[in-house]
Structure formats: C-alpha cells, structure tokens
Design a protein around this motif. Structure first.
Motif, PDB file in Angstrom:
ATOM      1  N   VAL A   1       0.840  -1.150   0.041  1.00 38.59           N
ATOM      2  CA  VAL A   1       0.022   0.062  -0.073  1.00 38.59           C
ATOM      3  C   VAL A   1       0.882   1.225   0.095  1.00 38.59           C
ATOM      4  CG1 VAL A   1      -1.751   1.469   1.321  1.00 38.59           C
ATOM      5  CG2 VAL A   1      -1.984  -1.256   1.101  1.00 38.59           C
ATOM      6  N   ARG A   2       0.696   1.921  -1.038  1.00 42.45           N
ATOM      7  CA  ARG A   2       1.521   3.394  -1.295  1.00 42.45           C
ATOM      8  C   ARG A   2       0.578   4.597  -0.889  1.00 42.45           C
ATOM      9  NH1 ARG A   2       4.601  -0.018  -0.302  1.00 42.45           N
ATOM     10  NH2 ARG A   2       6.094  -0.941  -1.494  1.00 42.45           N
ATOM     11  N   HIS A   3      -0.438   4.487  -0.634  1.00 39.39           N
ATOM     12  CA  HIS A   3      -1.284   5.720  -0.603  1.00 39.39           C
ATOM     13  C   HIS A   3      -2.281   5.713   0.614  1.00 39.39           C
ATOM     14  CE1 HIS A   3       0.008   6.790  -4.671  1.00 39.39           C
ATOM     15  NE2 HIS A   3      -0.095   5.897  -5.031  1.00 39.39           N
ATOM     16  N   ALA A   4      -2.432   6.915   1.090  1.00 39.68           N
ATOM     17  CA  ALA A   4      -3.392   7.284   2.171  1.00 39.68           C
ATOM     18  C   ALA A   4      -4.901   7.097   1.344  1.00 39.68           C
ATOM     19  CB  ALA A   4      -3.368   8.297   2.849  1.00 39.68           C
ATOM     20  N   PRO A   5      -6.064   6.886   2.290  1.00 38.09           N
ATOM     21  CA  PRO A   5      -7.403   6.821   1.621  1.00 38.09           C
ATOM     22  C   PRO A   5      -7.663   8.068   1.131  1.00 38.09           C
ATOM     23  CG  PRO A   5      -7.256   6.077   3.860  1.00 38.09           C
ATOM     24  CD  PRO A   5      -5.829   6.499   3.880  1.00 38.09           C
ATOM     25  N   GLY A   6      -7.039   9.185   1.417  1.00 35.67           N
ATOM     26  CA  GLY A   6      -7.673  10.461   0.693  1.00 35.67           C
ATOM     27  C   GLY A   6      -8.852  10.788   1.331  1.00 35.67           C
ATOM     28  N   LEU A   7      -9.505  11.752   0.744  1.00 37.71           N
ATOM     29  CA  LEU A   7     -11.137  12.429   1.126  1.00 37.71           C
ATOM     30  C   LEU A   7     -11.476  13.274  -0.062  1.00 37.71           C
ATOM     31  CD1 LEU A   7     -12.759  12.016   3.302  1.00 37.71           C
ATOM     32  CD2 LEU A   7     -12.016  14.103   4.317  1.00 37.71           C
ATOM     33  N   TYR A   8     -12.454  12.893  -0.480  1.00 39.88           N
ATOM     34  CA  TYR A   8     -13.140  13.292  -1.854  1.00 39.88           C
ATOM     35  C   TYR A   8     -14.387  13.844  -1.654  1.00 39.88           C
ATOM     36  CZ  TYR A   8      -8.989  11.298  -3.536  1.00 39.88           C
ATOM     37  OH  TYR A   8      -7.675  10.832  -3.647  1.00 39.88           O
ATOM     38  N   ALA A   9     -15.180  14.794  -2.325  1.00 34.57           N
ATOM     39  CA  ALA A   9     -16.565  15.041  -2.328  1.00 34.57           C
ATOM     40  C   ALA A   9     -17.076  15.113  -3.748  1.00 34.57           C
ATOM     41  CB  ALA A   9     -16.883  16.190  -1.423  1.00 34.57           C
ATOM     42  N   VAL A  10     -18.398  14.886  -4.172  1.00 31.64           N
ATOM     43  CA  VAL A  10     -18.818  15.002  -5.454  1.00 31.64           C
ATOM     44  C   VAL A  10     -20.289  15.143  -5.322  1.00 31.64           C
ATOM     45  CG1 VAL A  10     -19.041  12.521  -5.639  1.00 31.64           C
ATOM     46  CG2 VAL A  10     -18.421  14.139  -7.803  1.00 31.64           C
ATOM     47  N   ASN A  11     -20.929  15.696  -6.418  1.00 34.97           N
ATOM     48  CA  ASN A  11     -22.427  15.990  -6.297  1.00 34.97           C
ATOM     49  C   ASN A  11     -22.970  14.521  -6.916  1.00 34.97           C
ATOM     50  OD1 ASN A  11     -22.285  18.456  -5.173  1.00 34.97           O
ATOM     51  ND2 ASN A  11     -23.282  19.375  -7.177  1.00 34.97           N
ATOM     52  N   ARG A  12     -24.080  14.117  -6.579  1.00 40.85           N
ATOM     53  CA  ARG A  12     -24.832  12.918  -6.802  1.00 40.85           C
ATOM     54  C   ARG A  12     -24.818  12.850  -8.640  1.00 40.85           C
ATOM     55  NH1 ARG A  12     -29.557  14.563  -9.186  1.00 40.85           N
ATOM     56  NH2 ARG A  12     -30.519  16.624  -8.223  1.00 40.85           N
ATOM     57  N   ASP A  13     -24.676  13.789  -9.384  1.00 40.73           N
ATOM     58  CA  ASP A  13     -24.756  13.798 -10.817  1.00 40.73           C
ATOM     59  C   ASP A  13     -23.020  13.825 -11.310  1.00 40.73           C
ATOM     60  OD1 ASP A  13     -23.870  16.533 -10.006  1.00 40.73           O
ATOM     61  OD2 ASP A  13     -25.134  17.268 -11.366  1.00 40.73           O
ATOM     62  N   GLY A  14     -22.171  13.798 -10.345  1.00 38.48           N
ATOM     63  CA  GLY A  14     -20.921  13.677 -10.839  1.00 38.48           C
ATOM     64  C   GLY A  14     -20.035  15.150 -10.901  1.00 38.48           C
ATOM     65  N   GLU A  15     -20.933  16.026 -10.622  1.00 36.66           N
ATOM     66  CA  GLU A  15     -20.442  17.206 -10.874  1.00 36.66           C
ATOM     67  C   GLU A  15     -19.681  17.718  -9.452  1.00 36.66           C
ATOM     68  OE1 GLU A  15     -19.973  19.315 -13.603  1.00 36.66           O
ATOM     69  OE2 GLU A  15     -20.665  17.465 -14.760  1.00 36.66           O
ATOM     70  N   LYS A  16     -18.779  18.868  -9.648  1.00 38.21           N
ATOM     71  CA  LYS A  16     -18.369  19.812  -8.377  1.00 38.21           C
ATOM     72  C   LYS A  16     -17.566  18.628  -7.517  1.00 38.21           C
ATOM     73  CE  LYS A  16     -21.847  23.316  -8.025  1.00 38.21           C
ATOM     74  NZ  LYS A  16     -22.630  24.111  -7.155  1.00 38.21           N
ATOM     75  N   PHE A  17     -16.525  17.984  -8.407  1.00 36.29           N
ATOM     76  CA  PHE A  17     -15.829  17.058  -7.872  1.00 36.29           C
ATOM     77  C   PHE A  17     -14.682  17.784  -6.799  1.00 36.29           C
ATOM     78  CE2 PHE A  17     -11.683  14.813  -7.776  1.00 36.29           C
ATOM     79  CZ  PHE A  17     -12.024  13.454  -7.054  1.00 36.29           C
ATOM     80  N   VAL A  18     -14.228  17.624  -5.714  1.00 40.64           N
ATOM     81  CA  VAL A  18     -13.352  18.451  -4.907  1.00 40.64           C
ATOM     82  C   VAL A  18     -12.397  17.380  -4.282  1.00 40.64           C
ATOM     83  CG1 VAL A  18     -12.771  19.945  -3.188  1.00 40.64           C
ATOM     84  CG2 VAL A  18     -14.764  20.355  -4.736  1.00 40.64           C
ATOM     85  N   GLU A  19     -11.236  17.457  -4.311  1.00 41.21           N
ATOM     86  CA  GLU A  19     -10.095  16.518  -3.526  1.00 41.21           C
ATOM     87  C   GLU A  19     -10.044  17.277  -2.346  1.00 41.21           C
ATOM     88  OE1 GLU A  19      -6.307  16.308  -4.935  1.00 41.21           O
ATOM     89  OE2 GLU A  19      -5.918  14.381  -3.755  1.00 41.21           O
ATOM     90  N   LEU A  20     -10.242  16.499  -1.092  1.00 45.34           N
ATOM     91  CA  LEU A  20     -10.095  17.466   0.306  1.00 45.34           C
ATOM     92  C   LEU A  20      -8.973  16.991   1.183  1.00 45.34           C
ATOM     93  CD1 LEU A  20     -14.004  16.743   1.150  1.00 45.34           C
ATOM     94  CD2 LEU A  20     -13.097  19.103   0.459  1.00 45.34           C
ATOM     95  N   ALA A  21      -8.445  15.679   1.029  1.00 43.04           N
ATOM     96  CA  ALA A  21      -7.278  15.413   1.562  1.00 43.04           C
ATOM     97  C   ALA A  21      -6.402  14.718   0.761  1.00 43.04           C
ATOM     98  CB  ALA A  21      -7.617  14.370   3.045  1.00 43.04           C
ATOM     99  N   ASP A  22      -5.097  14.846   0.831  1.00 41.31           N
ATOM    100  CA  ASP A  22      -4.023  14.184   0.107  1.00 41.31           C
ATOM    101  C   ASP A  22      -3.844  12.803   0.326  1.00 41.31           C
ATOM    102  OD1 ASP A  22      -1.806  14.225  -1.632  1.00 41.31           O
ATOM    103  OD2 ASP A  22      -0.446  14.445   0.165  1.00 41.31           O
ATOM    104  N   ARG A  23      -3.896  12.110  -0.971  1.00 45.78           N
ATOM    105  CA  ARG A  23      -3.465  10.768  -0.914  1.00 45.78           C
ATOM    106  C   ARG A  23      -2.274  10.602  -1.837  1.00 45.78           C
ATOM    107  NH1 ARG A  23      -4.867   6.590  -4.881  1.00 45.78           N
ATOM    108  NH2 ARG A  23      -5.016   4.566  -3.887  1.00 45.78           N
ATOM    109  N   THR A  24      -1.481  11.567  -2.238  1.00 43.77           N
ATOM    110  CA  THR A  24      -0.332  11.532  -3.058  1.00 43.77           C
ATOM    111  C   THR A  24      -0.298  10.699  -4.403  1.00 43.77           C
ATOM    112  OG1 THR A  24       0.657   9.468  -2.207  1.00 43.77           O
ATOM    113  CG2 THR A  24       0.900  11.518  -0.663  1.00 43.77           C
ATOM    114  N   GLY A  25      -0.227  11.415  -5.274  1.00 42.64           N
ATOM    115  CA  GLY A  25      -0.154  11.160  -6.722  1.00 42.64           C
ATOM    116  C   GLY A  25      -1.271  10.229  -7.424  1.00 42.64           C
ATOM    117  N   THR A  26      -2.630  10.687  -6.953  1.00 39.38           N
ATOM    118  CA  THR A  26      -3.725  10.032  -7.125  1.00 39.38           C
ATOM    119  C   THR A  26      -4.556  11.010  -8.013  1.00 39.38           C
ATOM    120  OG1 THR A  26      -3.757   8.146  -5.708  1.00 39.38           O
ATOM    121  CG2 THR A  26      -5.757   8.527  -6.944  1.00 39.38           C
TER     122      THR A  26
END
Length: 680
Positions: free
Chosen positions: A120-145
């Motif tokens: 395992v080389r990556h943390a889980p990270g943290l992301y948010a997205v709308n139910r239609d796939g819009e407004k995707f935001v990376e919230l916490a680092d996962r490194t290189g994803t």
C-alpha cells in the motif's frame, strides 16, 4: 440436538425458512445434489455490490460497485428515473467508504484492494462529489492520485491523516465533520482533532478540544460535536460539550482496561439532547440500553431495552425527527423498533421475505416512502432491496454474492453447551449441506481477539467454505469472549491456554457426545488468538485433535510484550503496561504460567500435522511468531506445512492469496480428516 432460530426469525415456521429464499433465488435451491462444488474464489472474492445507502430524501441510492478486473466505483441510482450513473472512479484505486452529506452531495475515500498491506503506497484520501458527478473536490491528500471523473480543484488540500467519521452527521449542507490525527515523534497517535469541513471550498474550522489527549468524538442527533473522550495512561475520561455555550465539562472517568464494569459507553443522542448509554442495572450480569441524565450525571436504572442473555451490542436507528429503534446483535443482527409505524413496516417486509433476517435502514427525512432492506440468512450472503411503505412493493436491487448458491450452503444453529466447570458456552454450529447430521468430520474454528465477540448467525465465508467441503464447523464463544455478560468475560482473564482452552475442547466433547461428529476426525483452526488456541489445543489435547491450522497466530505471550528489534508490533504501550498484565499475564509475576502456555516453549509436544501461514508485514503478530515456532516444532515434527505471503499483514487481503491459502486448507483437511484420510 438443541436447535435455535435467530431471534428475528422466531415466530416464522422453520419449515418455511428452510424452503424459501429471496425472490429470484428459489430456483437455485433446487440445484441437483451432484452440482460442482462452489469455487474458493466465490467465497473470498470481493462482493460486486456493497455499502448501499439512501440519500436523506430517499430519492437516490449510492452503492459501491465492482467486477472482476475492474476497480470499485461509486454509483448513484435515481430511484424515480430508474437510471444509474458512475459519479467517481479511479484507474489506480477503489472506492472505499462513502456517505451522503446532503441530498446533492457525497463524501468518500479510497482503498487499494488489489495490493497487500506491504504494498500500500497511498493514504485513503478524502473527496466530495455531487450526485450527478459534478463539483468534484479533492479534500485530503492521497499522494499522486488523479480521478478519472470530475475536475480536481487546484488548491492546498488537507494532510493525508484526515479521515471520515463513522457517523452520518446532519446531512443537510455541504459541511461535514472529519477527524485529523496528530502523531508523536514515535508515530504513535497523540491526539485526534475534529474539523468542520466545507466540501466545496475545502475550508476548515477546528473544534476546540477539552484536553490535549482527545482520542475520539461523538456527534449528537443534530450532527454537532457533543462528546469527546480522552485517554491518559490507564484512564478514559468522557467530556461533554454544553449546547448553550460550547464549554466542555467532565462527564465521567473510568479504567481503560479490565472488566469494563465502570465504563460509561455512549450509544447516541435523542433529538432533545438525551443520551443513550450502556449500563448494568437490577443485578443483571449483562449490559442494557439506558438513558443517561446529562444534568445529574446518573443513569436511569430502568432500561430502555434488555437483550436477555446478551450484552446490548448495537446502534440507534433514527431520522431527523426521532429515534425510531435500534439495530443490535444477539444470536443474530436484527432491528428492534420503538416506533409503531416502523414495527408495521418490519412486519410487512418480514412477510415478503420470511426466510431471512431483514435489516431496515431509514433515510434522514421522515416524509419519504422508501426504506432500504438488507436481507440475509445463514445460507444467503445477503441482498439489497427497496421497500415502498406506501405501495407495499419490494424491489430487489442485487445480491451481494450472486455466485453463491444457497442450496450448496450449510445450515447454521446457535447452541450452548456446558464447560467442565459448569460455565455455559455459546457457540455456532454449521452443518454441511446434504442432510447428514451424524458422524461428521469437524473443524473447530476459534475466533481471534480473544476479548471480543466471534461470529453471529449469518452467512460466513470461512464457515460456509468448510461446510461446502463436507465439514461440520463449531465456533465456540469461550470464556473471555465479549457479549455474554461480565462473568463470562472476566472468567477468561489470565486463562490463555488454560480454562479458555478447555472450553474449546469441551465443545468437541459435546459435539461428539451428541453423535454429530466423528471423534477421530476433528481438526482445530484459527487466526491470531485463534491460531494460538490451535497450537495450545494440539499441546493440551493431543488425542482430541488430529491436526491444526494456524494463520497469523500468536505463538508466545512474551513475544507480544517484546517482538524484538527487527519486528515492529502495533500493540499500544498502554495496553502492554496496563491491559496485558491484568487480562493475559504479567511477565514477571506469571512467568511460569506464560512459559507453560507458550506454543514455542511446548513445541516438542506437538506431533500432529500442522499448517502454518503468516503475513510478511504483519504488525499485530509479527512474522517471527511464525518463524520461531516453525523452527522449534520442526525439530521433532516433520509433518509441518509453512507458507508466507510477503505482502500481507494481519490477515490476507488479496484474492489470489486467499484462494491459495484456502486451497491449502482444503487439501490439508482432506488428507488428515476428510475423504482422503478415510481412503488411507
């Protein structure tokens, strides 16, 4: 032989329960007896659909969906339009946990199910997205994803040690609470912060901690932080945050280790701020669900819910208006409802699905017609369905393991037998399919921990795999196991290799005495503590067990205290200082006992065939537990099979390794107590 139905199925005809399965699965139960055995992979592969969750308004359903050779994706189903859309997927990671935070938006993290722990080389990270796939935001680092769907917001993200809470929160805005871990110089957890996070902008506000060493947080019914617990040496302190001014005050303190009799264990809040807790009252040996008076600091002695014969082990089921009921485990996991309307819904669903335990999840908003049903039984791994409370229609979504044929699974019973000193031992007994109920070969499957609850009545991959190969499977809840009262729990203190071991052996005597099992064809098996019990079973009862299977098992208690310079253990120092001496054994005061109950020290007494399997990067039970025992036992026993999975940790994550390991188990059992042994 005494037979017990799960609590949630009592009242239904047992014959009907045997004859019926979920809609669409009935034809499978008519499969011919000569059908090919289910493959190993069908038991241990990842489920193609899992974690289904309704949006707060029940208009949408989110699921984690995957397939062989494909990464798990986050899929949202529009229940009105009957359409599905992949809203998040990755080319080098799988969707992990996810939650609805509003009717429009979800938060999720990732996992790497295709690699072992060591890779395992990556943390889980943290992301948010709308139910239609819009407004995707990376919230916490996962490194290189990089996500293959949605545009990554270019800005500074939170550090990798930011994680989702296992609590739903308010589910009414773009805000959510997340935890952030602070480490000391030795990379041990020092404290845990709580952040209020805007999932559109990434902006955060830190909730003030009551003390520096907070380790966990609890949200109230409205999704606001209300409790925090801290840990100092051998003491846990619970802190309460006043709704009126946000000030913290101490609610209770209790020992972190020991029998737990003084613990104040929060379960959840009511909309008016009352707190549900676990407590013992009225001279009961088991815990019950009680209300706790925040103002006076006292537990209401009259329980809200008593689970007779079991400690209350569960959660509240609520919508935004009120607490509707609970979901808890006795012999099986099921719902109990306080709300009359939910009781009627449960009865209607149970009438449609009479052969399964039917767990109902409710959306946050009360004025919606849909509830989510997760149905399961001992022979059915489970399915998801939607029930419309207005029309009474039940629409099946999917089976969690469609490759499993219920007709090829074994029936399971919850039983109790007496240990030699009179203590009652609960256990699960799974019999192989085919109808034979006497003279069976048996595997005693010992759970890990050991101070936790083992399995409950349900479909279990390990037990059902063994049953599909013709073996009865006994899973004892030996003394020290939790969930069956304080006396049962405390009776296991300092009893590794002693009375705990006798409880397991007495289960074999019970099964053979009933005629269920052939006394000459019994093998003992288990992982972690179960691996330790396997080896000590071979030491203590050489005439009882014909063979033993130990994977990632403890082989010496002293190695748990100190595994050496080159082998790092993740057992906390506080546990070694305060928990282990009281509950397992003191290195100095109990030195003679620890030596007498060490599989490494007693290795020369083991003459039966042994299968050993370990993970190369296991930090809970480092691999030197396995190698030291292997080297010791092979001096006098040549019938030892050893396998190491270099990339695995404490348990095997990769499908290929599970298929390999359980294939070895199948061949090992066949040779020693199965059809192969009979032919010799």
């Amino acid at each position: 032989m005494t037979s017990f139905l799960p609590r949630a199925l009592r009242g239904a005809a047992f014959a009907a329960a045997l004859a019926c399965t979920l809609p669409g699965a009935h034809a499978q139960t008519q499969a011919p007896a000569a059908a090919a055995l289910p493959s190993i992979a069908s038991f241990f592969s990842a489920a193609p659909i899992s974690g289904a969750k309704l949006s707060p308004d029940a208009r949408f359903l989110a699921t984690r969906s995957g397939a062989p050779g494909r990464r798990d994706a986050l899929v949202v189903v529009d229940l009105q339009a009957n359409t599905a859309k992949v809203v998040a997927s990755y080319n080098n990671a799988d969707i992990g946990d996810f939650q609805w935070i509003s009717n429009e938006r979800l938060i999720f993290d990732t996992r790497e199910k295709g690699v072992g722990q060591g890779n395992v080389r990556h943390a889980p990270g943290l992301y948010a997205v709308n139910r239609d796939g819009e407004k995707f935001v990376e919230l916490a680092d996962r490194t290189g994803t990089n996500s293959s769907i949605g545009r990554r917001t270019v800005r500074k993200v939170l550090p990798w040690h930011t994680f989702m809470l296992d609590q739903e929160g308010a589910q009414d805005s773009e805000y959510v609470y997340v935890s952030s871990i602070n480490f000391d110089t030795a990379q041990e957890v020092r404290s845990v912060d709580l952040l209020r996070l805007n999932t559109l902008t990434g902006a955060t506000q830190t909730v003030p901690r009551p003390v520096h060493n907070v380790r966990g947080w609890t949200l109230d019914h409205k999704g606001e932080p209300r409790l925090a617990w801290s840990s100092e040496r051998d003491t846990v302190t619970l802190h309460y945050r006043e709704p009126s001014n946000g000030e913290w005050r101490v609610l209770a303190s209790y020992p972190a280790y020991g029998d737990g009799s003084k613990a104040l264990q929060p379960v959840g809040f009511t909309p008016d701020g009352k707190l549900f807790v676990l407590a013992r009252s009225g001279g009961r040996d088991t815990t019950s669900l009680h209300l706790f008076d925040i103002a006076t600091g006292k537990v209401n002695p009259e329980p809200v819910l008593v689970t007779t014969g079991y400690d209350f082990d569960g959660t509240l089921v609520s919508n935004r208006d009120k607490v509707l009921g609970t979901r808890f485990r006795t012999d099986a996991l099921s719902n109990e409802w306080f709300d009359p309307g939910m009781k009627a819904i449960q009865q209607a669903v149970d009438k449609l699905l009479p052969a399964t335990v039917n767990l109902i999840s409710v959306p946050a908003q009360a004025a919606t017609p849909w509830v989510l049903v997760h149905a399961y039984s001992d022979i059915h791994p489970g399915s998801y369905s939607l029930y419309n409370t207005q029309t009474g229609m039940l629409n099946k979504i999917a089976d969690t393991r469609p490759a499993i044929n219920p007709a090829q699974m074994g029936r399971q019973q919850f039983v109790r037998y007496k240990a030699r000193d009179g203590l009652e031992i609960p256990a699960l007994l799974t019999l192989p399919p085919g109808g034979k109920k006497t003279g069976l070969p048996m595997v005693v499957l010992v759970h890990g921990g050991p101070y936790l609850r083992g399995s409950s009545w349900s479909w279990d991959a390990q037990a059902q795999f063994l049953a599909s190969r013709g073996y009865a499977v006994l899973e004892p809840e030996f003394r020290g196991s939790t969930g069956f009262g304080i006396n049962h729990f405390k009776a296991g203190f300092k009893q590794w290799g002693l009375a705990m071991q006798n409880d397991i052996a007495d289960g074999v005597h019970w099964a053979t005495g009933k005629g269920i099992v052939d006394a000459k064809r019994v093998c003992i098996a288990g992982a972690s503590y179960g691996g330790y019990a396997t080896l000590m079973g071979l030491v203590n009862d050489p005439g009882l067990y014909k063979c033993g299977i130990n994977w990632v098992g403890v082989t010496d208690i002293n190695l748990m205290y100190d595994s050496g310079w080159s082998f790092t253990s993740d057992l906390p120092d506080e546990w070694k200082s305060y928990g282990m001496p009281e509950m397992i054994g003191d290195r100095l005061k109990d030195a003679a006992q620890l030596k007498a109950t060490s599989p490494i020290e007693q290795a020369s007494r083991i003459t039966q065939p042994v299968l050993l399997a370990y993970g190369g990067v296991d930090r809970r039970v480092p691999i030197n537990h396995g190698t030291k025992f292997r080297d010791a036992v092979m001096k006098t026993n040549k019938d030892v099979e050893w396998v190491e999975y270099p990339e695995e940790g404490h348990g095997f994550r990769l499908i290929k390794n599970n298929v390999d390991f359980w294939g070895r188990v199948e061949r090992f059992l066949d040779k020693n107590i199965g059809p192969g042994a009979v032919k010799q």
